[in-house]
Design a protein around this motif. Structure first.
Motif, PDB file in Angstrom:
ATOM      1  N   THR A 260     -10.639  54.418  56.550  1.00  0.00           N
ATOM      2  CA  THR A 260     -12.068  54.699  56.300  1.00  0.00           C
ATOM      3  C   THR A 260     -12.646  53.780  55.228  1.00  0.00           C
ATOM      4  O   THR A 260     -13.853  53.540  55.212  1.00  0.00           O
ATOM      5  CB  THR A 260     -12.311  56.172  55.894  1.00  0.00           C
ATOM      6  OG1 THR A 260     -11.669  56.430  54.636  1.00  0.00           O
ATOM      7  CG2 THR A 260     -11.809  57.132  56.941  1.00  0.00           C
TER       8      THR A 260
ATOM      9  N   ARG B 142     -16.524  49.423  53.562  1.00  0.00           N
ATOM     10  CA  ARG B 142     -16.610  47.989  53.283  1.00  0.00           C
ATOM     11  C   ARG B 142     -17.535  47.296  54.288  1.00  0.00           C
ATOM     12  O   ARG B 142     -18.279  46.373  53.944  1.00  0.00           O
ATOM     13  CB  ARG B 142     -15.210  47.357  53.319  1.00  0.00           C
ATOM     14  CG  ARG B 142     -14.369  47.716  52.111  1.00  0.00           C
ATOM     15  CD  ARG B 142     -12.920  47.288  52.258  1.00  0.00           C
ATOM     16  NE  ARG B 142     -12.140  47.652  51.090  1.00  0.00           N
ATOM     17  CZ  ARG B 142     -12.001  46.905  50.001  1.00  0.00           C
ATOM     18  NH1 ARG B 142     -12.565  45.710  49.944  1.00  0.00           N
ATOM     19  NH2 ARG B 142     -11.299  47.325  48.973  1.00  0.00           N
TER      20      ARG B 142
ATOM     21  N   ARG C 275     -22.769  57.971  53.395  1.00  0.00           N
ATOM     22  CA  ARG C 275     -21.678  58.947  53.565  1.00  0.00           C
ATOM     23  C   ARG C 275     -21.930  59.846  54.781  1.00  0.00           C
ATOM     24  O   ARG C 275     -21.009  60.148  55.536  1.00  0.00           O
ATOM     25  CB  ARG C 275     -21.481  59.800  52.311  1.00  0.00           C
ATOM     26  CG  ARG C 275     -21.147  58.997  51.069  1.00  0.00           C
ATOM     27  CD  ARG C 275     -20.365  59.792  50.051  1.00  0.00           C
ATOM     28  NE  ARG C 275     -18.978  59.951  50.460  1.00  0.00           N
ATOM     29  CZ  ARG C 275     -18.025  59.033  50.281  1.00  0.00           C
ATOM     30  NH1 ARG C 275     -18.286  57.893  49.684  1.00  0.00           N
ATOM     31  NH2 ARG C 275     -16.792  59.252  50.708  1.00  0.00           N
TER      32      ARG C 275
ATOM     33  N   ARG D 104     -10.902  58.595  50.465  1.00  0.00           N
ATOM     34  CA  ARG D 104     -11.078  59.257  49.170  1.00  0.00           C
ATOM     35  C   ARG D 104     -11.443  60.731  49.325  1.00  0.00           C
ATOM     36  O   ARG D 104     -11.199  61.530  48.425  1.00  0.00           O
ATOM     37  CB  ARG D 104     -12.203  58.572  48.369  1.00  0.00           C
ATOM     38  CG  ARG D 104     -12.033  57.086  48.131  1.00  0.00           C
ATOM     39  CD  ARG D 104     -10.840  56.813  47.227  1.00  0.00           C
ATOM     40  NE  ARG D 104     -10.741  55.404  46.838  1.00  0.00           N
ATOM     41  CZ  ARG D 104     -10.345  54.417  47.625  1.00  0.00           C
ATOM     42  NH1 ARG D 104     -10.004  54.661  48.883  1.00  0.00           N
ATOM     43  NH2 ARG D 104     -10.264  53.175  47.164  1.00  0.00           N
ATOM     44  N   ASP D 105     -12.062  61.073  50.471  1.00  0.00           N
ATOM     45  CA  ASP D 105     -12.601  62.429  50.655  1.00  0.00           C
ATOM     46  C   ASP D 105     -12.123  63.031  51.979  1.00  0.00           C
ATOM     47  O   ASP D 105     -12.785  63.882  52.556  1.00  0.00           O
ATOM     48  CB  ASP D 105     -14.135  62.371  50.676  1.00  0.00           C
ATOM     49  CG  ASP D 105     -14.661  61.481  51.804  1.00  0.00           C
ATOM     50  OD1 ASP D 105     -13.873  60.639  52.320  1.00  0.00           O
ATOM     51  OD2 ASP D 105     -15.831  61.629  52.193  1.00  0.00           O
TER      52      ASP D 105
ATOM     53  N   ARG E 216     -13.283  50.987  39.629  1.00  0.00           N
ATOM     54  CA  ARG E 216     -13.574  51.567  40.938  1.00  0.00           C
ATOM     55  C   ARG E 216     -13.149  53.046  40.966  1.00  0.00           C
ATOM     56  O   ARG E 216     -13.874  53.910  41.463  1.00  0.00           O
ATOM     57  CB  ARG E 216     -12.859  50.759  42.029  1.00  0.00           C
ATOM     58  CG  ARG E 216     -13.467  50.867  43.393  1.00  0.00           C
ATOM     59  CD  ARG E 216     -13.488  49.543  44.114  1.00  0.00           C
ATOM     60  NE  ARG E 216     -12.181  48.951  44.317  1.00  0.00           N
ATOM     61  CZ  ARG E 216     -11.408  49.180  45.380  1.00  0.00           C
ATOM     62  NH1 ARG E 216     -11.797  50.020  46.321  1.00  0.00           N
ATOM     63  NH2 ARG E 216     -10.258  48.567  45.521  1.00  0.00           N
TER      64      ARG E 216
ATOM     65  N   ASP F 293     -15.592  56.132  41.709  1.00  0.00           N
ATOM     66  CA  ASP F 293     -15.322  57.015  42.855  1.00  0.00           C
ATOM     67  C   ASP F 293     -15.083  58.462  42.408  1.00  0.00           C
ATOM     68  O   ASP F 293     -15.425  59.405  43.123  1.00  0.00           O
ATOM     69  CB  ASP F 293     -14.089  56.517  43.636  1.00  0.00           C
ATOM     70  CG  ASP F 293     -14.352  55.196  44.369  1.00  0.00           C
ATOM     71  OD1 ASP F 293     -15.531  54.836  44.535  1.00  0.00           O
ATOM     72  OD2 ASP F 293     -13.378  54.531  44.761  1.00  0.00           O
TER      73      ASP F 293
ATOM     74  N   ARG G  36     -18.794  60.073  41.086  1.00  0.00           N
ATOM     75  CA  ARG G  36     -20.043  60.080  41.849  1.00  0.00           C
ATOM     76  C   ARG G  36     -20.415  61.524  42.203  1.00  0.00           C
ATOM     77  O   ARG G  36     -19.553  62.418  42.188  1.00  0.00           O
ATOM     78  CB  ARG G  36     -19.923  59.198  43.087  1.00  0.00           C
ATOM     79  CG  ARG G  36     -19.002  59.744  44.117  1.00  0.00           C
ATOM     80  CD  ARG G  36     -18.942  58.870  45.370  1.00  0.00           C
ATOM     81  NE  ARG G  36     -17.913  59.354  46.245  1.00  0.00           N
ATOM     82  CZ  ARG G  36     -17.007  58.598  46.852  1.00  0.00           C
ATOM     83  NH1 ARG G  36     -17.024  57.296  46.708  1.00  0.00           N
ATOM     84  NH2 ARG G  36     -16.106  59.155  47.630  1.00  0.00           N
TER      85      ARG G  36
HETATM   86  O1  C5P Z   1      -9.675  52.134  50.490  1.00  0.00           O
HETATM   87  P1  C5P Z   1     -10.546  50.991  50.056  1.00  0.00           P
HETATM   88  O2  C5P Z   1     -10.137  50.397  48.746  1.00  0.00           O
HETATM   89  O3  C5P Z   1     -10.749  49.956  51.105  1.00  0.00           O
HETATM   90  O4  C5P Z   1     -11.968  51.687  49.829  1.00  0.00           O
HETATM   91  C1  C5P Z   1     -13.058  50.942  49.344  1.00  0.00           C
HETATM   92  C2  C5P Z   1     -14.060  51.877  48.687  1.00  0.00           C
HETATM   93  O5  C5P Z   1     -14.721  52.656  49.691  1.00  0.00           O
HETATM   94  C3  C5P Z   1     -13.538  52.892  47.683  1.00  0.00           C
HETATM   95  O6  C5P Z   1     -13.375  52.346  46.379  1.00  0.00           O
HETATM   96  C4  C5P Z   1     -14.600  53.966  47.727  1.00  0.00           C
HETATM   97  O7  C5P Z   1     -15.701  53.618  46.913  1.00  0.00           O
HETATM   98  C5  C5P Z   1     -15.072  53.925  49.170  1.00  0.00           C
HETATM   99  N1  C5P Z   1     -14.469  54.966  50.015  1.00  0.00           N
HETATM  100  C6  C5P Z   1     -15.012  56.233  49.950  1.00  0.00           C
HETATM  101  N2  C5P Z   1     -14.556  57.197  50.786  1.00  0.00           N
HETATM  102  C7  C5P Z   1     -13.565  56.950  51.649  1.00  0.00           C
HETATM  103  C8  C5P Z   1     -12.963  55.679  51.715  1.00  0.00           C
HETATM  104  C9  C5P Z   1     -13.432  54.698  50.862  1.00  0.00           C
HETATM  105  O8  C5P Z   1     -15.917  56.479  49.152  1.00  0.00           O
HETATM  106  N3  C5P Z   1     -13.162  57.928  52.483  1.00  0.00           N
END
Ligand code: C5P
Length: 222
Positions: free
Chosen positions: A34, A39, A106, A127-128, A177, A181, A184
């Protein structure tokens, strides 16, 4: 055997994608990255922000799809273009947490991810995932590792991909980062109450994979 979903969350560069890919291969499940979806939206934002007043209107012009290539794995298709190879650049990495903090972004991605996992058989990292996207996932893992170890792993990854970076810069990027994260307003990075925490510092990829395969086996047996 019962079909399950596996949610793997944790801070930046904790080894989630490496492990998630292995687990998916072992169990014949589909791996969904995800972070790559956030990205891709960031890549679109960086190239098109001048055309939009806000994220709500921008998301109206986004069509994001994932396709699976036998050799290359997950590919991210943004408005019919394969953008996968642009997603790990330093510019995207520096801006992704900001873009990912936006409600419109989101909402769009969470519902796309829920749709992907509807029929089970998905290993999803982010992350979530355990808290918001798949709160009913049969297996939930929260993967952590020291900043030092994560920066070393990312330095190696970047070198292999030809992305320039230094250890000091990576340590700072990772810590910044994580802080963004975790703090937020909308679905911050937090361990789901029912997630199993695995601290991968000093653990081999094989050992972490084994641990999750065991959790999956236990969940299937329930
Ligand atoms: O996992 P990766 O480092 O590629 O994720 C990039 C960014 O995308 C994270 O630092 C976060 O800000 C966001 N992200 C998120 N929720 C997710 C996956 C990634 O907010 N489920």
């Amino acid at each position: 055997m019962t079909a399950i979903n596996i949610a793997i969350d944790g801070p930046a560069a904790a080894g989630k994608s490496t492990i998630a890919k292995r687990v998916a291969t072992e169990l014949n499940m589909i791996y969904v990255d995800t972070g790559a979806m956030y990205r891709a939206i960031t890549y679109f934002y960086l190239n098109n922000k001048q055309h939009f007043d806000d994220f709500e209107s921008m998301m109206g012009h986004v069509d994001l799809n994932l396709v699976y290539d036998e050799v290359k794995g997950q590919r991210v298709i943004l408005n019919d273009d394969d953008v996968t190879d642009y997603l790990r650049s330093n510019e995207v990495t520096e801006n992704v947490s900001y873009v990912a903090s936006k409600d419109a972004v989101r909402k769009y991605l969470v519902s796309a991810q829920q749709l992907l996992a509807e029929n089970k058989g998905i290993v999803m990292d982010g992350r979530d995932i355990g808290t918001t996207v798949l709160p009913n996932a049969e297996v939930k893992v929260y993967m952590i590792a020291s900043v030092e170890e994560r920066a070393h792993r990312r330095l190696k990854d970047n070198a292999e991909r030809g992305i320039p970076s230094t250890l000091e810069q990576l340590k700072k990027d990772i810590a910044d980062r994580d802080a963004y994260d975790m703090n937020r307003d909308i679905s911050p990075l937090v361990k789901a109450q029912d997630a199993v925490e695995i601290n991968t510092t000093g653990m081999t990829i094989e050992a972490v994979t084994e641990r999750i395969l065991q959790l999956a086996k236990d969940a299937k047996a329930k």
